[in-house]
Scaffold this motif. Structure first.
Motif: not given
Length: 145
Positions: A16-24, A90-106
């Motif tokens: 469920x936690x992973x699904x929440x990340x994927x949804x974000x 906090x680590x999960x929430x930061x991962x949810x928020x920042x993963x897409x912009x960071x991956x797009x930048x890379x």
């Protein structure tokens, strides 16, 4: 509860936690694609002409500032979609928020590596940080933190 039952409950919580990340991440990706498309069609096609992009201020205003808004919007959307109880970590929430912009930048840097100048590399990474922090701050302000 049996040992098997505890393990299964733990696996379900992890799933469920992973699904929440994927949804974000999906929400952040949709917002990033939409805002970048709008930027490309409106700013680059109509406003960002050759003479305007020759100066540092022109590039900052017409390329990097709109990119910061796109990144901030994507980080904010991803953070807003990441719901409780998972956003309490906090680590999960930061991962949810920042993963897409960071991956797009890379990905962007990998695709354009041959053409990158020092100014573009430094400013685009600064824009990434500013956009992510602004999007996350907007999310936290909406939560009242």
């Amino acid at each position: 509860m049996t040992r098997y039952g505890c393990q299964r409950a733990h696996q379900e919580r992890r799933g469920a936690a992973f699904l929440a990340l994927v949804r974000a991440w999906a929400a952040g990706a949709v917002v990033l694609v939409f805002t970048e498309y709008a930027q490309a069609t409106l700013v680059y096609d109509y406003v960002a002409t050759g003479p305007r992009l020759e100066t540092f201020g022109g590039r900052l205003l017409l390329i990097h500032l709109p990119n910061a808004l796109c990144i901030a919007s994507a980080a904010w959307a991803a953070a807003r979609v990441h719901h409780e109880p998972y956003r309490a970590s906090t680590p999960r929430h930061l991962t949810a928020a920042f993963a897409v912009p960071v991956v797009a930048q890379l990905l962007n840097m990998a695709v354009q590596w041959e053409e990158l100048a020092a100014e573009g590399l430094l400013l685009s990474n600064a824009v990434l940080v500013v956009g992510c922090v602004a999007g996350y701050a907007g999310d936290r302000l909406q939560d009242g933190d």
